[in-house]
Scaffold this active site. Structure first.
Site, mmCIF file in Angstrom:
data_model
loop_
_atom_site.group_PDB
_atom_site.id
_atom_site.type_symbol
_atom_site.label_atom_id
_atom_site.label_comp_id
_atom_site.label_asym_id
_atom_site.label_seq_id
_atom_site.Cartn_x
_atom_site.Cartn_y
_atom_site.Cartn_z
ATOM 1 N N ALA A 55 0.809 -1.216 0.000
ATOM 2 C CA ALA A 55 0.000 0.000 0.000
ATOM 3 C C ALA A 55 0.846 1.272 0.000
ATOM 4 C CB ALA A 55 -0.941 0.002 1.195
ATOM 5 N N ILE B 94 -4.900 -3.040 -5.066
ATOM 6 C CA ILE B 94 -6.048 -3.327 -5.927
ATOM 7 C C ILE B 94 -6.396 -2.131 -6.801
ATOM 8 C CG2 ILE B 94 -7.004 -4.994 -4.289
ATOM 9 C CD1 ILE B 94 -9.003 -2.810 -3.402
ATOM 10 N N ASP B 95 -5.517 -1.093 -6.807
ATOM 11 C CA ASP B 95 -5.876 0.196 -7.408
ATOM 12 C C ASP B 95 -5.573 0.333 -8.894
ATOM 13 O OD1 ASP B 95 -3.042 0.668 -7.455
ATOM 14 O OD2 ASP B 95 -3.164 1.446 -5.405
ATOM 15 N N HIS C 228 -4.179 -9.587 -4.335
ATOM 16 C CA HIS C 228 -5.434 -9.356 -3.624
ATOM 17 C C HIS C 228 -6.564 -8.950 -4.566
ATOM 18 C CE1 HIS C 228 -2.909 -8.607 0.256
ATOM 19 N NE2 HIS C 228 -3.085 -9.890 -0.006
ATOM 20 N N SER D 188 5.758 -2.062 1.592
ATOM 21 C CA SER D 188 5.053 -3.127 2.302
ATOM 22 C C SER D 188 5.789 -3.432 3.592
ATOM 23 C CB SER D 188 4.968 -4.399 1.450
ATOM 24 O OG SER D 188 4.405 -5.468 2.198
ATOM 25 N N SER D 189 5.048 -3.527 4.683
ATOM 26 C CA SER D 189 5.644 -3.912 5.962
ATOM 27 C C SER D 189 5.830 -5.421 6.063
ATOM 28 C CB SER D 189 4.765 -3.425 7.123
ATOM 29 O OG SER D 189 3.489 -4.060 7.062
#
Length: 259
Positions: free
Chosen positions: A31, A111-112, A127, A201-202
């Site tokens: 994200a 998902i964008d 995802h 991303s973590s």
């Protein structure tokens, strides 16, 4: 591009060299790569999407089946934001790397659709995607034009033009499995990779976070550019905590030999 400290410049050069020398490099994005484009992430304190919502009440499969209106009430503001969002320099840098053959694919938790908008051709969406949908009742498939201003109005949610069933975006909700084809392809790419470039991303969401680890176990080099710690930091060749909208383009242009 802004100037960086000598240490950061050295790390950028090291990361670029890893990509230039790689035979099979892949990017793995979360994200954080889309937040510079105005799309909020899910877990950041104060701004994350789960700060004010219980994900199992609005974004689980069972919740969607019983109360689709709650899901659409939650996602409506995000959908408006995502529709207007444009790729940032990090997205564009990865597209340029792919075009030059320096990475083989982008594996994303997002998902964008911003990687595709930036020009990336091989994007593995772990995802799912908000760019398409299907009817929960008859299964009819809907393409990119499924989500319109009319279907995003308050107290409304999209219905099938054939049977009137509720449309579900093709995103993975809680209680759902990841799409098998995407997972298998991503796993194969990571297992063959000699470099994995983790961005934004973590690595805290299973099972997607296992993918870079599977590459690492097979000897892949690892570059990490995130704002938060990850469980793989101590194994990485390069870890940079700086703004990815500055660092990722700098690494990409360095690898490409572009000023």
């Amino acid at each position: 591009m802004m100037e960086h400290s000598p240490q950061i410049d050295q790390q950028i050069e090291q990361a670029a060299q890893l990509l230039k020398n790689a035979g099979n490099a892949v990017a793995f994005t979360g994200a954080g790569i889309s937040t510079p484009s105005g799309i909020p992430d899910f877990r950041s304190p104060g701004s994350g999407l789960w700060e004010h919502y219980d994900p199992f009440e609005v974004a689980s499969l069972s919740a969607f089946k019983h109360h689709p209106e709650k899901f659409y009430d939650w996602i409506r503001p995000l959908a408006h934001t995502a529709r207007a969002a444009q790729p940032n320099l990090a997205h564009k840098g990865l597209a340029a790397l792919e075009k030059a053959g320096l990475i083989q694919a982008v594996i994303t938790q997002n998902i964008d659709g911003l990687h595709q908008k930036a020009g990336s051709q091989k994007v593995i969406e772990l995802h799912g995607s908000a760019q398409s949908a299907h009817c929960m009742q008859c299964g009819k498939l809907y393409g990119e034009d499924w989500l319109t201003d009319e279907t995003l109005v308050q107290d409304n949610y999209p219905r099938c033009t054939v049977c009137g069933g509720v449309l579900k975006p093709d995103v993975v909700l809680f209680e759902e499995m990841l799409p098998a084809q995407a997972w298998n392809e991503a796993q194969e790419l990571c297992e063959k990779a000699d470099v994995i470039f983790v961005i934004g991303s973590s690595l805290g969401v299973a099972p997607a976070n296992y993918l870079p680890e599977s590459g690492l176990r097979r000897g892949a080099g690892l570059i990490i550019n995130t704002q938060s710690d990850t469980h793989l930091d101590r194994y990485a060749d390069v870890v940079i905590r700086e703004d990815l909208n500055e660092i990722v383009p700098a690494i990409c242009w360095n690898a490409l030999g572009t000023p």
